[in-house]
Design a protein around this motif. Structure first.
Motif, PDB file in Angstrom:
ATOM      1  N   MET A  75       0.849  -1.189   0.000  1.00 16.99           N
ATOM      2  CA  MET A  75       0.000   0.000   0.000  1.00 16.99           C
ATOM      3  C   MET A  75       0.888   1.243   0.000  1.00 16.99           C
ATOM      4  O   MET A  75       1.888   1.286   0.725  1.00 16.99           O
ATOM      5  N   PRO A  76       0.557   2.259  -0.784  1.00 14.88           N
ATOM      6  CA  PRO A  76       1.402   3.451  -0.848  1.00 14.88           C
ATOM      7  C   PRO A  76       1.616   4.060   0.523  1.00 14.88           C
ATOM      8  O   PRO A  76       0.716   4.108   1.348  1.00 14.88           O
ATOM      9  N   VAL A  77       2.839   4.544   0.758  1.00 12.19           N
ATOM     10  CA  VAL A  77       3.205   5.070   2.066  1.00 12.19           C
ATOM     11  C   VAL A  77       2.310   6.227   2.471  1.00 12.19           C
ATOM     12  O   VAL A  77       1.926   6.360   3.628  1.00 12.19           O
ATOM     13  N   GLN A  78       1.914   7.083   1.515  1.00 13.65           N
ATOM     14  CA  GLN A  78       1.141   8.258   1.871  1.00 13.65           C
ATOM     15  C   GLN A  78      -0.240   7.907   2.434  1.00 13.65           C
ATOM     16  O   GLN A  78      -0.869   8.718   3.083  1.00 13.65           O
ATOM     17  N   ARG A  79      -0.724   6.649   2.194  1.00 14.14           N
ATOM     18  CA  ARG A  79      -2.014   6.267   2.721  1.00 14.14           C
ATOM     19  C   ARG A  79      -1.874   5.472   4.014  1.00 14.14           C
ATOM     20  O   ARG A  79      -2.851   5.043   4.590  1.00 14.14           O
ATOM     21  N   GLY A  80      -0.650   5.240   4.438  1.00 12.64           N
ATOM     22  CA  GLY A  80      -0.437   4.447   5.636  1.00 12.64           C
ATOM     23  C   GLY A  80      -0.526   5.287   6.896  1.00 12.64           C
ATOM     24  O   GLY A  80      -0.461   6.515   6.870  1.00 12.64           O
ATOM     25  N   TYR A  81      -0.677   4.586   8.031  1.00 12.44           N
ATOM     26  CA  TYR A  81      -0.752   5.285   9.329  1.00 12.44           C
ATOM     27  C   TYR A  81       0.624   5.570   9.916  1.00 12.44           C
ATOM     28  O   TYR A  81       0.746   6.365  10.842  1.00 12.44           O
ATOM     29  N   ARG A  82       1.641   4.865   9.432  1.00 10.44           N
ATOM     30  CA  ARG A  82       3.026   5.067   9.879  1.00 10.44           C
ATOM     31  C   ARG A  82       3.161   4.827  11.380  1.00 10.44           C
ATOM     32  O   ARG A  82       3.841   5.575  12.080  1.00 10.44           O
ATOM     33  N   GLN A  83       2.491   3.788  11.845  1.00 12.55           N
ATOM     34  CA  GLN A  83       2.604   3.389  13.246  1.00 12.55           C
ATOM     35  C   GLN A  83       2.960   1.912  13.303  1.00 12.55           C
ATOM     36  O   GLN A  83       2.532   1.125  12.447  1.00 12.55           O
ATOM     37  N   ALA A  84       3.727   1.518  14.341  1.00  8.82           N
ATOM     38  CA  ALA A  84       4.141   0.128  14.490  1.00  8.82           C
ATOM     39  C   ALA A  84       3.065  -0.738  15.131  1.00  8.82           C
ATOM     40  O   ALA A  84       3.159  -1.966  15.105  1.00  8.82           O
ATOM     41  N   CYS A  85       2.037  -0.124  15.711  1.00 10.24           N
ATOM     42  CA  CYS A  85       0.931  -0.852  16.339  1.00 10.24           C
ATOM     43  C   CYS A  85       0.340  -1.860  15.362  1.00 10.24           C
ATOM     44  O   CYS A  85       0.141  -1.575  14.179  1.00 10.24           O
ATOM     45  N   GLY A  86       0.044  -3.066  15.846  1.00  9.86           N
ATOM     46  CA  GLY A  86      -0.504  -4.097  14.982  1.00  9.86           C
ATOM     47  C   GLY A  86      -1.830  -3.691  14.356  1.00  9.86           C
ATOM     48  O   GLY A  86      -2.123  -4.068  13.216  1.00  9.86           O
ATOM     49  N   ILE A  87      -2.664  -2.940  15.094  1.00  7.70           N
ATOM     50  CA  ILE A  87      -3.942  -2.496  14.536  1.00  7.70           C
ATOM     51  C   ILE A  87      -3.698  -1.568  13.353  1.00  7.70           C
ATOM     52  O   ILE A  87      -4.321  -1.709  12.293  1.00  7.70           O
ATOM     53  N   ALA A  88      -2.770  -0.624  13.525  1.00  4.48           N
ATOM     54  CA  ALA A  88      -2.461   0.302  12.433  1.00  4.48           C
ATOM     55  C   ALA A  88      -1.869  -0.444  11.241  1.00  4.48           C
ATOM     56  O   ALA A  88      -2.208  -0.171  10.084  1.00  4.48           O
ATOM     57  N   ARG A  89      -1.002  -1.409  11.513  1.00  5.07           N
ATOM     58  CA  ARG A  89      -0.401  -2.170  10.418  1.00  5.07           C
ATOM     59  C   ARG A  89      -1.467  -2.984   9.687  1.00  5.07           C
ATOM     60  O   ARG A  89      -1.442  -3.112   8.457  1.00  5.07           O
ATOM     61  N   GLY A  90      -2.418  -3.533  10.442  1.00 10.64           N
ATOM     62  CA  GLY A  90      -3.504  -4.271   9.809  1.00 10.64           C
ATOM     63  C   GLY A  90      -4.361  -3.370   8.938  1.00 10.64           C
ATOM     64  O   GLY A  90      -4.752  -3.746   7.831  1.00 10.64           O
ATOM     65  N   LEU A  91      -4.659  -2.168   9.434  1.00  7.93           N
ATOM     66  CA  LEU A  91      -5.461  -1.225   8.655  1.00  7.93           C
ATOM     67  C   LEU A  91      -4.715  -0.739   7.423  1.00  7.93           C
ATOM     68  O   LEU A  91      -5.331  -0.420   6.400  1.00  7.93           O
ATOM     69  N   ASP A  92      -3.384  -0.667   7.495  1.00 13.21           N
ATOM     70  CA  ASP A  92      -2.609  -0.334   6.306  1.00 13.21           C
ATOM     71  C   ASP A  92      -2.835  -1.369   5.197  1.00 13.21           C
ATOM     72  O   ASP A  92      -2.771  -1.054   4.005  1.00 13.21           O
ATOM     73  N   ILE A  93      -3.135  -2.608   5.594  1.00 15.79           N
ATOM     74  CA  ILE A  93      -3.304  -3.680   4.615  1.00 15.79           C
ATOM     75  C   ILE A  93      -4.749  -3.793   4.145  1.00 15.79           C
ATOM     76  O   ILE A  93      -5.021  -3.927   2.953  1.00 15.79           O
ATOM     77  N   VAL A  94      -5.721  -3.728   5.079  1.00 16.20           N
ATOM     78  CA  VAL A  94      -7.122  -3.989   4.709  1.00 16.20           C
ATOM     79  C   VAL A  94      -8.056  -2.837   5.072  1.00 16.20           C
ATOM     80  O   VAL A  94      -9.275  -3.004   5.057  1.00 16.20           O
ATOM     81  N   GLY A  95      -7.502  -1.678   5.366  1.00 13.36           N
ATOM     82  CA  GLY A  95      -8.335  -0.567   5.816  1.00 13.36           C
ATOM     83  C   GLY A  95      -8.932   0.279   4.704  1.00 13.36           C
ATOM     84  O   GLY A  95      -9.805   1.114   4.966  1.00 13.36           O
ATOM     85  N   GLU A  96      -8.487   0.073   3.469  1.00 14.65           N
ATOM     86  CA  GLU A  96      -9.057   0.841   2.363  1.00 14.65           C
ATOM     87  C   GLU A  96     -10.493   0.399   2.094  1.00 14.65           C
ATOM     88  O   GLU A  96     -10.864  -0.758   2.345  1.00 14.65           O
ATOM     89  N   ARG A  97     -11.299   1.305   1.563  1.00 11.12           N
ATOM     90  CA  ARG A  97     -12.686   0.982   1.238  1.00 11.12           C
ATOM     91  C   ARG A  97     -12.752  -0.210   0.288  1.00 11.12           C
ATOM     92  O   ARG A  97     -11.970  -0.295  -0.651  1.00 11.12           O
ATOM     93  N   TRP A  98     -13.648  -1.117   0.569  1.00  4.36           N
ATOM     94  CA  TRP A  98     -13.935  -2.349  -0.177  1.00  4.36           C
ATOM     95  C   TRP A  98     -13.022  -3.511   0.163  1.00  4.36           C
ATOM     96  O   TRP A  98     -13.335  -4.655  -0.169  1.00  4.36           O
ATOM     97  N   SER A  99     -11.894  -3.257   0.826  1.00  6.85           N
ATOM     98  CA  SER A  99     -10.936  -4.343   1.053  1.00  6.85           C
ATOM     99  C   SER A  99     -11.539  -5.487   1.862  1.00  6.85           C
ATOM    100  O   SER A  99     -11.449  -6.664   1.478  1.00  6.85           O
TER     101      SER A  99
END
Length: 222
Positions: free
Chosen positions: A1-25
């Protein structure tokens, strides 16, 4: 996922949302829980997602290792999308999210239910009766055409749902998605029959199926 859309946090929740947090995912994941699908089948299940948005989500999920593309052998010879082993690990998360959200009543615009979503309701909320024998059903939701045909196997511990119906089921049910959802939790087939459902074979197996799907929100909003 492009860096600009990421949360830039090491927290597992944030990392998970970086992967499946986009609409429709997560809805793409939901639609693949019962098996692989072609792009056109995903479009039918997610009718308000634009083709570009759906293509983007599939590409991102594939790049992340959640989804993979596979070419079916002849005579099918079509490309399908399916969850990886790691991607299938999202099922309890998707189910828990959906169960949690049941405490919030749907809005007037939240009317569409995909066929896989309806059948996942069976797999999620079926409460087995251990002393009852194993039984199989062919379930056809006619408002979804060929995509609405499923096999269900009731065991002493769960309800198994698959896209492939059994060759010789104990019972068969042809109905609509809305009628099936409305029947869940009821102890007779009156509502289904009134809604022009067609039941063949052992009607007690059909009654057992709908009666034992008891949809319970995981929490009370109040």
């Amino acid at each position: 996922m492009p860096v600009q859309r990421g949360y830039r946090q090491a927290c597992g929740i944030a990392r998970g949302l970086d992967i499946v947090g986009e609409r429709w995912s997560l809805l793409v994941v939901r639609e693949l829980l019962l098996g692989p699908k072609r792009f056109t089948e995903l479009q039918q299940a997610l009718p308000t997602a634009s083709p570009n948005a759906l293509s983007d989500r599939l590409r991102e999920l594939a790049d992340a290792g959640v989804v993979r593309r596979r070419q079916l052998p002849s005579p099918g010879n079509v490309r399908v999308y399916e969850l990886t082993t790691w991607g299938r690990g999202l099922e309890p998360i998707v189910v828990a999210l959906g169960t949690w959200a049941l405490a919030a009543p749907p809005t007037a615009e939240q009317r569409f239910v995909s066929v896989d979503s309806a059948m996942l309701t069976i797999r999620t909320f079926f409460e087995p009766t251990p002393e009852q024998p194993e039984a199989t059903l062919r379930v056809e939701l006619r408002d979804h055409g060929p995509a609405g045909v499923f096999g269900v196997r009731l065991t002493s511990s769960e309800a198994e749902v698959a896209h492939e119906p059994p060759e010789e089921p104990d019972a068969a049910l042809v109905t609509t998605t809305d009628a099936l959802l409305a029947a869940f939790g009821g102890d007779d087939l009156t509502g289904l029959v009134a809604g022009d459902a067609v039941i063949a074979g052992d009607s007690e197996v059909v009654r057992r199926l709908v009666a034992n799907v008891r949809i319970r929100p995981s929490a009370d909003r109040h």
